[in-house]
Design a protein around this motif. Structure first.
Motif, PDB file in Angstrom:
ATOM      1  N   TRP A 183      -0.656   9.287   4.449  1.00 14.33           N
ATOM      2  CA  TRP A 183      -0.979   8.321   5.498  1.00 14.33           C
ATOM      3  C   TRP A 183      -2.488   8.100   5.550  1.00 14.33           C
ATOM      4  O   TRP A 183      -2.953   6.974   5.782  1.00 14.33           O
ATOM      5  CB  TRP A 183      -0.457   8.763   6.859  1.00 14.33           C
ATOM      6  CG  TRP A 183       0.980   8.432   7.064  1.00 14.33           C
ATOM      7  CD1 TRP A 183       2.008   9.307   7.257  1.00 14.33           C
ATOM      8  CD2 TRP A 183       1.573   7.124   7.100  1.00 14.33           C
ATOM      9  NE1 TRP A 183       3.196   8.624   7.395  1.00 14.33           N
ATOM     10  CE2 TRP A 183       2.964   7.287   7.308  1.00 14.33           C
ATOM     11  CE3 TRP A 183       1.072   5.834   6.962  1.00 14.33           C
ATOM     12  CZ2 TRP A 183       3.838   6.197   7.387  1.00 14.33           C
ATOM     13  CZ3 TRP A 183       1.954   4.749   7.054  1.00 14.33           C
ATOM     14  CH2 TRP A 183       3.313   4.953   7.262  1.00 14.33           C
ATOM     15  N   THR A 241       0.831  -1.196   0.000  1.00 13.99           N
ATOM     16  CA  THR A 241       0.000   0.000   0.000  1.00 13.99           C
ATOM     17  C   THR A 241       0.868   1.251   0.000  1.00 13.99           C
ATOM     18  O   THR A 241       0.637   2.183  -0.773  1.00 13.99           O
ATOM     19  CB  THR A 241      -0.951   0.007   1.212  1.00 13.99           C
ATOM     20  OG1 THR A 241      -1.786  -1.143   1.143  1.00 13.99           O
ATOM     21  CG2 THR A 241      -1.803   1.265   1.236  1.00 13.99           C
ATOM     22  N   ILE A 242       1.901   1.278   0.846  1.00  7.03           N
ATOM     23  CA  ILE A 242       2.816   2.424   0.885  1.00  7.03           C
ATOM     24  C   ILE A 242       3.487   2.610  -0.466  1.00  7.03           C
ATOM     25  O   ILE A 242       3.557   3.724  -0.985  1.00  7.03           O
ATOM     26  CB  ILE A 242       3.865   2.252   2.003  1.00  7.03           C
ATOM     27  CG1 ILE A 242       3.191   2.397   3.373  1.00  7.03           C
ATOM     28  CG2 ILE A 242       5.000   3.276   1.849  1.00  7.03           C
ATOM     29  CD1 ILE A 242       4.077   1.991   4.534  1.00  7.03           C
ATOM     30  N   CYS A 249      -1.394   2.942  11.313  1.00  5.50           N
ATOM     31  CA  CYS A 249      -0.593   2.573  10.147  1.00  5.50           C
ATOM     32  C   CYS A 249       0.792   3.221  10.205  1.00  5.50           C
ATOM     33  O   CYS A 249       1.731   2.699   9.629  1.00  5.50           O
ATOM     34  CB  CYS A 249      -1.295   2.988   8.868  1.00  5.50           C
ATOM     35  SG  CYS A 249      -2.772   2.014   8.507  1.00  5.50           S
ATOM     36  N   ILE A 260      -3.255   5.759   2.805  1.00  4.29           N
ATOM     37  CA  ILE A 260      -2.782   4.415   3.168  1.00  4.29           C
ATOM     38  C   ILE A 260      -3.753   3.770   4.153  1.00  4.29           C
ATOM     39  O   ILE A 260      -4.164   2.617   3.985  1.00  4.29           O
ATOM     40  CB  ILE A 260      -1.354   4.483   3.740  1.00  4.29           C
ATOM     41  CG1 ILE A 260      -0.368   4.857   2.629  1.00  4.29           C
ATOM     42  CG2 ILE A 260      -0.960   3.173   4.422  1.00  4.29           C
ATOM     43  CD1 ILE A 260       0.990   5.312   3.121  1.00  4.29           C
TER      44      ILE A 260
END
Length: 51
Positions: free
Chosen positions: A31, A16-17, A50, A34
């Motif tokens: 963020w 995802t990052i 996260c 994400i």
């Protein structure tokens, strides 16, 4: 909703990052993206969780 941190969650977070940020420091808005994506694939982590 899965709220457990495990190897699969770690892998999903990494991908995802990488899909959100290519190079540099991750911004607050990134963020949020994400965290939103992680929740969309079934995790119950907050944006702060996260980080």
């Amino acid at each position: 909703m899965n709220r457990n941190w495990n190897d699969r969650a770690e892998k999903d977070m990494l991908f995802t990052i990488l899909s959100v940020k290519k190079i540099g420091t991750i911004s607050a808005a990134e963020w949020a993206a994400i965290g939103s994506h992680m929740r969309s694939i079934g995790y119950g982590f907050t944006n702060e969780g996260c980080r």
